[in-house]
Design a protein around this motif. Structure first.
Motif, PDB file in Angstrom:
ATOM      1  N   ARG A  46      12.654  17.188  33.252  1.00 25.63           N
ATOM      2  CA  ARG A  46      12.465  16.963  34.698  1.00 25.63           C
ATOM      3  C   ARG A  46      11.620  15.725  34.935  1.00 25.63           C
ATOM      4  N   ILE A  47      10.538  15.583  34.178  1.00 25.98           N
ATOM      5  CA  ILE A  47       9.654  14.423  34.341  1.00 25.98           C
ATOM      6  C   ILE A  47      10.413  13.134  34.064  1.00 25.98           C
ATOM      7  N   ALA A  48      11.137  13.100  32.951  1.00 23.13           N
ATOM      8  CA  ALA A  48      11.875  11.891  32.570  1.00 23.13           C
ATOM      9  C   ALA A  48      12.917  11.525  33.615  1.00 23.13           C
ATOM     10  N   THR A  49      13.608  12.533  34.145  1.00 22.01           N
ATOM     11  CA  THR A  49      14.649  12.282  35.144  1.00 22.01           C
ATOM     12  C   THR A  49      14.058  11.751  36.436  1.00 22.01           C
ATOM     13  N   ARG A  50      12.967  12.372  36.883  1.00 25.48           N
ATOM     14  CA  ARG A  50      12.315  11.917  38.122  1.00 25.48           C
ATOM     15  C   ARG A  50      11.754  10.516  37.963  1.00 25.48           C
ATOM     16  N   LEU A  51      11.232  10.219  36.774  1.00 26.82           N
ATOM     17  CA  LEU A  51      10.655   8.900  36.530  1.00 26.82           C
ATOM     18  C   LEU A  51      11.738   7.834  36.535  1.00 26.82           C
ATOM     19  N   GLU A  52      12.870   8.130  35.889  1.00 29.82           N
ATOM     20  CA  GLU A  52      13.999   7.200  35.903  1.00 29.82           C
ATOM     21  C   GLU A  52      14.457   6.949  37.337  1.00 29.82           C
ATOM     22  N   ALA A  53      14.486   8.023  38.139  1.00 24.11           N
ATOM     23  CA  ALA A  53      14.915   7.900  39.536  1.00 24.11           C
ATOM     24  C   ALA A  53      13.947   7.022  40.317  1.00 24.11           C
ATOM     25  N   ILE A  66      12.565  -0.736  31.250  1.00 24.07           N
ATOM     26  CA  ILE A  66      11.458   0.202  31.030  1.00 24.07           C
ATOM     27  C   ILE A  66      11.978   1.443  30.326  1.00 24.07           C
ATOM     28  N   ASP A  67      11.403   1.749  29.180  1.00 25.67           N
ATOM     29  CA  ASP A  67      11.777   2.946  28.433  1.00 25.67           C
ATOM     30  C   ASP A  67      10.724   4.028  28.646  1.00 25.67           C
ATOM     31  N   THR A  68      11.177   5.240  28.880  1.00 21.85           N
ATOM     32  CA  THR A  68      10.252   6.362  29.092  1.00 21.85           C
ATOM     33  C   THR A  68      10.476   7.432  28.033  1.00 21.85           C
ATOM     34  N   VAL A  75       3.439  11.090  28.883  1.00 27.53           N
ATOM     35  CA  VAL A  75       4.436  10.045  29.101  1.00 27.53           C
ATOM     36  C   VAL A  75       4.057   8.773  28.337  1.00 27.53           C
ATOM     37  N   LEU A  76       5.029   8.210  27.632  1.00 27.34           N
ATOM     38  CA  LEU A  76       4.857   6.922  26.963  1.00 27.34           C
ATOM     39  C   LEU A  76       5.793   5.921  27.615  1.00 27.34           C
ATOM     40  N   LEU A  77       5.222   4.852  28.166  1.00 30.72           N
ATOM     41  CA  LEU A  77       6.018   3.787  28.766  1.00 30.72           C
ATOM     42  C   LEU A  77       6.063   2.611  27.803  1.00 30.72           C
ATOM     43  N   ILE A  93       3.186   5.161  39.216  1.00 33.37           N
ATOM     44  CA  ILE A  93       4.315   6.013  39.592  1.00 33.37           C
ATOM     45  C   ILE A  93       4.410   7.193  38.640  1.00 33.37           C
ATOM     46  N   ALA A  94       4.243   6.923  37.350  1.00 34.91           N
ATOM     47  CA  ALA A  94       4.306   7.994  36.349  1.00 34.91           C
ATOM     48  C   ALA A  94       3.175   9.001  36.561  1.00 34.91           C
ATOM     49  N   ARG A  95       1.980   8.522  36.815  1.00 35.69           N
ATOM     50  CA  ARG A  95       0.832   9.419  36.999  1.00 35.69           C
ATOM     51  C   ARG A  95       0.968  10.274  38.249  1.00 35.69           C
ATOM     52  N   SER A  96       1.728   9.807  39.221  1.00 33.82           N
ATOM     53  CA  SER A  96       1.851  10.539  40.494  1.00 33.82           C
ATOM     54  C   SER A  96       2.804  11.731  40.409  1.00 33.82           C
ATOM     55  N   LEU A  97       3.574  11.824  39.332  1.00 35.00           N
ATOM     56  CA  LEU A  97       4.559  12.900  39.230  1.00 35.00           C
ATOM     57  C   LEU A  97       3.918  14.224  38.826  1.00 35.00           C
ATOM     58  N   ASP A  98       4.432  15.297  39.394  1.00 39.47           N
ATOM     59  CA  ASP A  98       3.976  16.640  39.016  1.00 39.47           C
ATOM     60  C   ASP A  98       4.299  16.886  37.553  1.00 39.47           C
ATOM     61  N   GLU A  99       3.479  17.663  36.910  1.00 34.10           N
ATOM     62  CA  GLU A  99       3.655  18.095  35.522  1.00 34.10           C
ATOM     63  C   GLU A  99       3.257  17.038  34.490  1.00 34.10           C
ATOM     64  N   VAL A 100       2.957  15.813  34.940  1.00 34.64           N
ATOM     65  CA  VAL A 100       2.535  14.775  33.995  1.00 34.64           C
ATOM     66  C   VAL A 100       1.073  14.989  33.621  1.00 34.64           C
ATOM     67  N   LYS A 101       0.790  15.103  32.331  1.00 34.07           N
ATOM     68  CA  LYS A 101      -0.575  15.319  31.847  1.00 34.07           C
ATOM     69  C   LYS A 101      -1.297  14.000  31.579  1.00 34.07           C
ATOM     70  N   SER A 102      -0.610  13.052  30.980  1.00 35.42           N
ATOM     71  CA  SER A 102      -1.225  11.767  30.668  1.00 35.42           C
ATOM     72  C   SER A 102      -0.148  10.694  30.586  1.00 35.42           C
ATOM     73  N   VAL A 103      -0.566   9.431  30.698  1.00 37.35           N
ATOM     74  CA  VAL A 103       0.355   8.301  30.615  1.00 37.35           C
ATOM     75  C   VAL A 103      -0.214   7.257  29.662  1.00 37.35           C
ATOM     76  N   ARG A 104       0.582   6.881  28.655  1.00 35.10           N
ATOM     77  CA  ARG A 104       0.191   5.790  27.762  1.00 35.10           C
ATOM     78  C   ARG A 104       1.086   4.606  28.089  1.00 35.10           C
ATOM     79  N   ASN A 105       0.468   3.523  28.547  1.00 32.46           N
ATOM     80  CA  ASN A 105       1.217   2.370  29.026  1.00 32.46           C
ATOM     81  C   ASN A 105       1.283   1.290  27.948  1.00 32.46           C
ATOM     82  N   SER A 106       2.433   1.174  27.298  1.00 32.44           N
ATOM     83  CA  SER A 106       2.639   0.155  26.271  1.00 32.44           C
ATOM     84  C   SER A 106       3.600  -0.931  26.742  1.00 32.44           C
TER      85      SER A 106
END
Length: 200
Positions: A46-53, A66-68, A75-77, A93-106
């Motif tokens: 769900r997270i990956a799909t919403r992020l792609e959207a 952008i690869d997720t 989440v790894l970007l 945008i990634a951090r704003s999604l429900d269910e996301v615990k952390s974001v690593r921005n590469s």
């Protein structure tokens, strides 16, 4: 099949997965562990799909570059963006999604990166998806209002313009239905073709 159409199919896949995960599983520790694993997998999907959207419809980001990757809500970007601002935007945008615990921005910055351009067929396909979404949202809002005979109202959307047709009991109901449609996200304008039902 290009990435944008794969995204739409991905949404359908998530819906199908949700149905599968709703099936009854045998009781016991093994079943509980399996169910937990399935829940996590469904959440990650769900997270990956919403992020792609989100990246797809954002005019500042090239979702193709952008690869997720989502693992247990983390989440790894990776990939490339045009500027530090775009890099930060993708992360926010990634951090704003429900269910996301952390974001690593590469994400790496490449100033020569071009903005993704939509072909005529891609643009038309995406617009149809947006219009279908808008129609569903308007219908849902009409149904939730007890003062409107929503079952007698047809809703159609084309290029962000909503057309209301059918019959209502009064001019007040007609105006209320139009107001609700106009105040729905994504609606550019409303063509109100609702007719007032004749008594007797």
């Amino acid at each position: 099949m290009n990435k944008r159409r794969k995204f739409i199919l991905g949404v359908l896949a998530v819906m199908g997965l949700a149905g599968i995960l709703g099936q009854v599983v045998p009781t016991g520790t093994a079943a509980a562990d399996s169910e937990c694993t399935q829940d996590v997998a469904a959440s990650d999907t769900r997270i990956a799909t919403r992020l792609e959207a989100a990246y797809l419809i954002n005019p500042h980001l090239n979702n193709i570059s952008i690869d997720t990757e989502v693992t247990n809500g983390d989440v790894l970007l990776s990939g490339t963006v045009r500027s530090a601002i775009d890099r930060d935007l993708a992360e926010e945008i990634a951090r704003s999604l429900d269910e996301v615990k952390s974001v690593r921005n590469s994400l790496e910055i490449r100033e020569d990166l071009e903005t993704a351009s939509l072909s005529a067929s891609d643009s038309g396909f995406l617009q149809k998806v947006k219009d279908a979404t808008t129609t569903a949202q308007v219908k849902t809002r009409l149904i939730s209002n007890e003062n409107i005979p929503a079952r007698d109202i047809d809703v159609d959307t084309k290029n962000n313009v909503v057309r209301l047709s059918g019959e209502v009991g009064s001019d007040t109901e007609r105006q209320l239905a139009e107001f609700i449609a106009k105040n729905t996200a994504g609606v550019q304008s409303v063509s109100n073709q609702l007719e007032i039902r004749r008594s007797g």
